[in-house]
Design a protein around this motif. Structure first.
Motif, PDB file in Angstrom:
ATOM      1  N   ARG A 118     -56.151  13.046  45.284  1.00 61.90           N
ATOM      2  CA  ARG A 118     -57.308  12.432  45.771  1.00 61.90           C
ATOM      3  C   ARG A 118     -56.981  11.209  46.338  1.00 61.90           C
ATOM      4  N   ILE A 119     -56.053  10.312  45.861  1.00 60.20           N
ATOM      5  CA  ILE A 119     -55.622   9.072  46.318  1.00 60.20           C
ATOM      6  C   ILE A 119     -54.931   9.227  47.773  1.00 60.20           C
ATOM      7  N   ALA A 120     -54.235  10.333  47.928  1.00 62.11           N
ATOM      8  CA  ALA A 120     -53.402  10.548  49.105  1.00 62.11           C
ATOM      9  C   ALA A 120     -54.373  10.860  50.094  1.00 62.11           C
ATOM     10  N   VAL A 161     -46.091   5.056  53.228  1.00 56.99           N
ATOM     11  CA  VAL A 161     -45.349   5.484  52.082  1.00 56.99           C
ATOM     12  C   VAL A 161     -45.419   4.449  50.826  1.00 56.99           C
ATOM     13  N   ARG A 162     -44.962   3.121  51.563  1.00 57.84           N
ATOM     14  CA  ARG A 162     -45.092   1.849  50.614  1.00 57.84           C
ATOM     15  C   ARG A 162     -46.709   1.716  50.226  1.00 57.84           C
ATOM     16  N   GLU A 163     -47.453   1.848  50.933  1.00 58.24           N
ATOM     17  CA  GLU A 163     -48.883   1.590  50.738  1.00 58.24           C
ATOM     18  C   GLU A 163     -49.376   2.857  49.539  1.00 58.24           C
ATOM     19  N   PHE A 164     -48.844   3.967  50.000  1.00 62.70           N
ATOM     20  CA  PHE A 164     -49.254   5.028  49.155  1.00 62.70           C
ATOM     21  C   PHE A 164     -48.799   4.861  47.759  1.00 62.70           C
ATOM     22  N   LYS A 165     -47.470   4.498  47.517  1.00 63.39           N
ATOM     23  CA  LYS A 165     -46.952   4.401  46.206  1.00 63.39           C
ATOM     24  C   LYS A 165     -47.630   3.286  45.532  1.00 63.39           C
ATOM     25  N   GLN A 166     -48.020   1.966  46.254  1.00 62.57           N
ATOM     26  CA  GLN A 166     -48.744   1.107  45.582  1.00 62.57           C
ATOM     27  C   GLN A 166     -50.072   1.518  44.981  1.00 62.57           C
ATOM     28  N   ALA A 167     -50.904   2.260  45.959  1.00 58.81           N
ATOM     29  CA  ALA A 167     -52.213   3.021  45.502  1.00 58.81           C
ATOM     30  C   ALA A 167     -51.879   3.603  44.105  1.00 58.81           C
ATOM     31  N   LEU A 168     -50.922   4.401  44.128  1.00 61.70           N
ATOM     32  CA  LEU A 168     -50.694   5.133  42.552  1.00 61.70           C
ATOM     33  C   LEU A 168     -50.290   4.267  41.642  1.00 61.70           C
ATOM     34  N   CYS A 169     -49.671   3.374  41.841  1.00 61.79           N
ATOM     35  CA  CYS A 169     -49.403   2.064  40.729  1.00 61.79           C
ATOM     36  C   CYS A 169     -50.787   1.465  40.251  1.00 61.79           C
ATOM     37  N   GLU A 170     -51.662   1.014  41.261  1.00 59.00           N
ATOM     38  CA  GLU A 170     -52.534   0.451  41.084  1.00 59.00           C
ATOM     39  C   GLU A 170     -53.600   1.345  40.256  1.00 59.00           C
TER      40      GLU A 170
END
Length: 256
Positions: free
Chosen positions: A100-102, A130-139
């Motif tokens: 969903r986030i991706a 990739v950095r923005e995607f990882k940040q979204a997962l962490c948030e």
């Protein structure tokens, strides 16, 4: 497998596979030697794709097959799925939330896979996405491990997975503690297993992320490519002039 004296734990594409002549030379060396060697394949491919490659390249059947970037383990010649590892992988794993986030990152192109052991995407040379995607997962507080490799592949895995974790699990559970191990890889998803403190080789054709990898006392950077690099490192660590005692001693020193 407890009785095995040596283990070759190797990635497939770009490491063991890629140069048929070098592969034949390495396999012939093993066949002609008197060494009792177990083979572990550790790959980003899923099970069916791994088995297809083993057949196509006429590779030896592995004692253990680790697939999907360390999220699945298959043991014995019948390749039975390791139930305890699978149970561990399913804990704190939320693939639908990741998908969903991706969807908010259209540059991420999802790979079609037969299972949701991992969620994988490709992206064209865009580390910022990739950095923005990882940040979204962490948030969103989603437990995960993200591995970006070959400047293209984005693998999102269960938090306690990965090639290094999977290899350590099988070494601790299926082999005696004195077994001599050579770990071989060529790309970023191999970093963890190359960093365990065992004798390890980065083959000569490695991706840039491994060329930049921090060295350790038992990390060997081969000049030869593919299986030739594995052969080069095997002779470096385990030839007749290198005793098992010295390798074991160096291994313990590397972990201190």
């Amino acid at each position: 497998m407890k009785e095995k004296a040596f283990v070759l734990a190797t990635d497939l594409d770009g490491t063991l596979v890629g140069d048929n002549t070098a592969l034949h030379t390495l396999l012939s060396y093993y066949e002609e030697s008197s060494l009792d060697i177990a083979i572990i394949y550790i790959t980003g491919r899923h099970l069916a794709s791994s088995l297809s490659l083993i057949t196509e390249e006429n590779l030896p059947q592995p004692d253990i097959l680790i697939t999907d970037v360390g999220t699945a383990i298959y043991t014995s010649l019948s390749l039975t799925e390791e139930a305890l590892w699978t149970e561990k992988m399913q804990s704190d794993w939320y693939p639908q939330k990741i998908i969903r986030i991706a969807e908010n990152f259209p540059l991420l192109k999802r790979q079609v896979l037969p299972t949701d052991n991992r969620i994988s995407y490709t992206v064209l040379q865009n580390e910022e996405v990739v950095r923005e995607f990882k940040q979204a997962l962490c948030e969103e507080n989603i437990p995960h491990k993200l591995i970006f490799s070959s400047n293209r592949d984005v693998d999102i895995l269960p938090p306690n997975s990965g090639k290094g974790e999977a290899l350590l699990y099988v070494l601790q559970n299926y082999f005696h503690k004195e077994v001599q191990v050579l770990v071989a890889g060529d790309s970023g998803n191999d970093v963890e297993m190359l960093s365990l403190g065992y004798p390890s080789v980065i083959v000569g054709n490695a991706q840039q992320e491994l060329i930049d990898m921090t060295s350790h006392p038992l990390l060997y950077r081969a000049s030869k490519h593919f299986a030739g690099g594995i052969h080069e490192a095997w002779l470096h660590f385990f030839n007749k002039n290198s005793t098992s005692a010295n390798v074991a001693c160096n291994k313990e020193t590397a972990r201190l």
